[in-house]
Design an enzyme around this catalytic site. Structure first.
Site, mmCIF file in Angstrom:
data_model
loop_
_atom_site.group_PDB
_atom_site.id
_atom_site.type_symbol
_atom_site.label_atom_id
_atom_site.label_comp_id
_atom_site.label_asym_id
_atom_site.label_seq_id
_atom_site.Cartn_x
_atom_site.Cartn_y
_atom_site.Cartn_z
ATOM 1 C CG ASP A 92 -56.614 33.363 -13.972
ATOM 2 O OD1 ASP A 92 -55.942 34.376 -13.741
ATOM 3 O OD2 ASP A 92 -57.815 33.391 -14.321
ATOM 4 N N GLY B 267 -65.942 39.057 -15.380
ATOM 5 C CA GLY B 267 -67.321 38.835 -15.835
ATOM 6 C C GLY B 267 -67.847 40.043 -16.597
ATOM 7 C CG HIS C 77 -56.656 39.830 -13.926
ATOM 8 N ND1 HIS C 77 -56.830 38.515 -13.580
ATOM 9 C CD2 HIS C 77 -55.326 40.061 -13.858
ATOM 10 C CE1 HIS C 77 -55.653 37.981 -13.292
ATOM 11 N NE2 HIS C 77 -54.737 38.892 -13.452
ATOM 12 C CG ASN D 76 -55.659 37.584 -17.415
ATOM 13 O OD1 ASN D 76 -54.647 37.694 -18.085
ATOM 14 N ND2 ASN D 76 -55.631 37.254 -16.141
HETATM 15 P P1 13P Z 1 -63.204 37.831 -17.695
HETATM 16 O O1 13P Z 1 -63.888 36.566 -17.353
HETATM 17 O O2 13P Z 1 -63.950 39.032 -17.277
HETATM 18 O O3 13P Z 1 -62.814 37.896 -19.148
HETATM 19 O O4 13P Z 1 -61.844 37.880 -16.847
HETATM 20 C C1 13P Z 1 -60.858 36.919 -17.046
HETATM 21 C C2 13P Z 1 -59.762 37.042 -16.060
HETATM 22 O O5 13P Z 1 -59.375 38.124 -15.664
HETATM 23 C C3 13P Z 1 -59.124 35.817 -15.576
HETATM 24 O O6 13P Z 1 -58.206 36.060 -14.581
#
Ligand code: 13P
Length: 289
Positions: free
Chosen positions: A84, A178, A207, A229
């Site tokens: 990632d 987040g 994301h 994600n």
């Molecule tokens: P979050 O932590 O907001 O769920 O995002 C995850 C992400 O996009 C990882 O690349």
């Protein structure tokens, strides 16, 4: 056996659902996600950030753990192990270590450098049968206490990167990593629609899946998002369940301090979060189609 994410995402895009990428941090996370995917017959992508990779003692350790679990837990649904937000060096290290998919995040480079580096990695991944995700337009989030509101990618730049032959494309559409701040403007469906019209049938990646309202998720899927994600939400549910266990004094009853007991409620909480997301994303049962 680990698989590339390419086929599962092409199927998801055609079938108008999304496959979840759930980030892993340790054995409990990995086990919870794999068991849930297997139980619900959903394809799944395990995401590993560079920081989490370091925490888990390096990419080779992660590959060993995940491959071991696929075998010992008899996991039969498609599983991709994906880097990632990888740097150029991180991407190369994961290719070496045995990941089945990588993300190269060149969004902080100018578009020419992003194109050059992405192109080189696309060629390597193609040769190895791996999938590769690229990013255009940085995805906001909290950094040093400052919350970025999330950029919107330039659709023409998206096309430039998509045309390099990447398997999936992450584009900023006002999403952030987040928790979302209260004054968040929401996803920019205008940007998403402009992007999906340009690169043809490229699976798009959303994301920052934590905290996006269900109706926005569904609309994003209808506009070509095939991978979503999720990281923070599993962390929040794990922490809340662990807090509840300790606050109830359960670690001090009997052998409640045994890590296998202490970490069990958090592990179950991750399972519940993953299940909830897979229901919203529409990926349940899709492993067998
Ligand atoms: P979050 O932590 O907001 O769920 O995002 C995850 C992400 O996009 C990882 O690349």
């Amino acid at each position: 056996m680990l698989v590339s994410a390419k086929e599962m995402l092409q199927k998801a895009k055609a079938g108008k659902y999304a496959v979840g990428q759930f980030n892993i941090n340790n054995l409990e996370w990995t086990k919870a996600i794999l068991l849930t995917a297997e139980e619900l017959r959903s394809p799944v992508i395990l995401g590993v950030s560079e920081g989490a990779g370091k925490y888990m003692c390096g990419y080779k350790t992660v590959v060993g753990m995940v491959n071991g679990m696929l075998e010992e837990l008899n996991i039969t649904v498609p599983v991709a192990l994906h880097l990632d937000h990888g740097s150029y060096e991180g991407a190369k290290a994961c290719i070496e270590a045995g990941f089945s998919s990588i993300m190269f995040d060149g969004s902080h480079f100018d578009i020419e450098e992003n194109v050059a580096k992405t192109k080189e990695l696309v060629a390597i991944c193609e040769e190895k049968g791996m999938s590769i995700e690229a990013e255009v337009g940085s995805i906001g989030g909290e950094e040093d206490g400052v919350v970025g509101m999330g950029e919107c990618a330039d659709p023409q730049e998206c096309k430039k990167i998509a045309d390099l032959g990447v398997s999936m494309l992450a584009a900023g559409i006002g999403n952030i990593h987040g928790k979302y701040p209260e004054n968040w403007a929401g996803l920019s469906f205008e940007t998403l629609d402009a992007i999906q019209q340009l690169p043809g049938d490229m699976p798009l990646v959303l994301h920052g899946g934590t905290g996006i309202p269900t109706d926005m998720i569904k609309k994003a899927i209808s506009l070509g998002v095939a991978k979503i994600n999720v990281n923070t939400e599993c962390q929040l549910s794990f922490a809340a369940a662990t807090r509840e266990y300790i606050e109830a004094g359960k670690d001090q009853q009997g052998k409640g301090y045994d890590p296998r007991k202490l970490l069990a409620p958090g592990t179950e909480a991750i399972k519940a979060t993953v299940k909830e997301k897979m229901e919203i994303f529409g990926s349940i049962g899709k492993a067998d189609e």
